[in-house]
Enzyme design. Structure first.
Site, PDB file in Angstrom:
ATOM      1  N   CYS A   2       0.751  -1.157   0.061  1.00 37.46           N
ATOM      2  CA  CYS A   2       0.037   0.005   0.023  1.00 37.46           C
ATOM      3  C   CYS A   2       0.859   1.218   0.103  1.00 37.46           C
ATOM      4  O   CYS A   2       1.570   1.679   1.133  1.00 37.46           O
ATOM      5  CB  CYS A   2      -0.872  -0.105   1.376  1.00 37.46           C
ATOM      6  SG  CYS A   2      -1.933   1.379   1.481  1.00 37.46           S
ATOM      7  N   GLU A 107      -2.614   1.529  -6.444  1.00 35.99           N
ATOM      8  CA  GLU A 107      -1.734   0.724  -6.523  1.00 35.99           C
ATOM      9  C   GLU A 107      -1.308   1.040  -7.925  1.00 35.99           C
ATOM     10  O   GLU A 107      -2.198   1.530  -8.961  1.00 35.99           O
ATOM     11  CB  GLU A 107      -2.160  -0.901  -6.547  1.00 35.99           C
ATOM     12  CG  GLU A 107      -2.472  -1.215  -4.899  1.00 35.99           C
ATOM     13  CD  GLU A 107      -1.085  -1.295  -4.040  1.00 35.99           C
ATOM     14  OE1 GLU A 107      -0.090  -0.863  -4.953  1.00 35.99           O
ATOM     15  OE2 GLU A 107      -1.288  -1.597  -3.027  1.00 35.99           O
TER      16      GLU A 107
END
Length: 238
Positions: A2, A107
């Site tokens: 993340c 992402e």
């Protein structure tokens, strides 16, 4: 992993109600974040006895061996399998848990044909990864599982924390091979309960969130620069 996340609600009361928390005495204030990045102060919730506090946390867990004069080595993400086998991280899991507050995370997807690019290897000139924003279909706030530790600094003690990652669900797997642990409301209560100190029970919570409750879309490459922290980061690409 993340690498960035968003928290875009415009009223702190929404956060306090959602997480049944109160403002910590040293809280430095809240403002929406459209591209929160490691190494920055971000909002998080920690529990103490039977109370939950909204506080600021330095995104990047600083372990004892990361403390250095004038600079610090920190870890923004912690793998679920690392927690299980590393004594330091296992102790954080058992005794100092927190949640990072988000309503989306980013992402980056490798170009077609380069999905198995080795870590550290560069893409050919002119090619770039595509950033995606991933969120819940109902666009609500959610809790990212984290652990924390206080470390000394020249300005005084600082709360540092890392987000735990796990294997991705089928949706996130189309973009990346890891995803942050998102806690359901039921699991959130367990995670923030200081009385829970069962390793097996806690490890069971470190699972991928149901893909049918999530969606994603490509966004502008402006999110590649962490200095860009404006609503424009949320705009769909194209």
């Amino acid at each position: 992993m993340c690498g960035r996340f968003t928290i875009t609600v415009d009223r702190i009361e929404v956060i306090l109600e959602k997480f049944r928390a109160e403002v910590a005495p040293n809280f430095q204030g809240y403002q929406p974040r459209y591209n929160a990045a490691p190494g920055q102060l971000v909002p998080a919730v920690v529990a103490k006895e039977d109370r939950r506090f909204l506080t600021n946390i330095f995104w990047g867990l600083v372990p004892p061996w990361g403390e250095q004069k004038g600079s610090y080595t920190h870890q923004a993400n912690i793998r679920d399998d690392t927690i299980a086998r590393n004594p330091f991280f296992r102790d954080r899991l058992l005794h100092t848990r927190c949640v990072f507050i988000a309503d989306g995370f980013y992402e980056w997807k490798l170009p077609e044909g380069f999905e198995k690019l080795e870590r550290g290897a560069r893409l050919p000139k002119g090619m770039q990864k595509t950033p995606y924003r991933i969120m819940l279909k109902n666009q609500s706030l959610f809790a990212l599982a984290g652990v924390w530790r206080t470390f000394p600094s020249q300005q005084g003690p600082v709360l540092s924390g890392g987000i735990i990652t796990t294997t991705p669900n089928s949706l996130v797997a189309t973009v990346h091979n890891r995803m942050p642990v998102i806690l359901s409301d039921r699991d959130l209560d367990i995670w923030l309960d200081p009385a829970v100190a069962s390793l097996d029970r806690l490890l069971q919570l470190l699972d991928s969130y149901p893909d049918e409750e999530m969606h994603l879309y490509p966004v502008s490459p402006r999110v590649n620069n962490s200095r860009n922290d404006s609503p424009g980061c949320l705009e769909p690409a194209g």
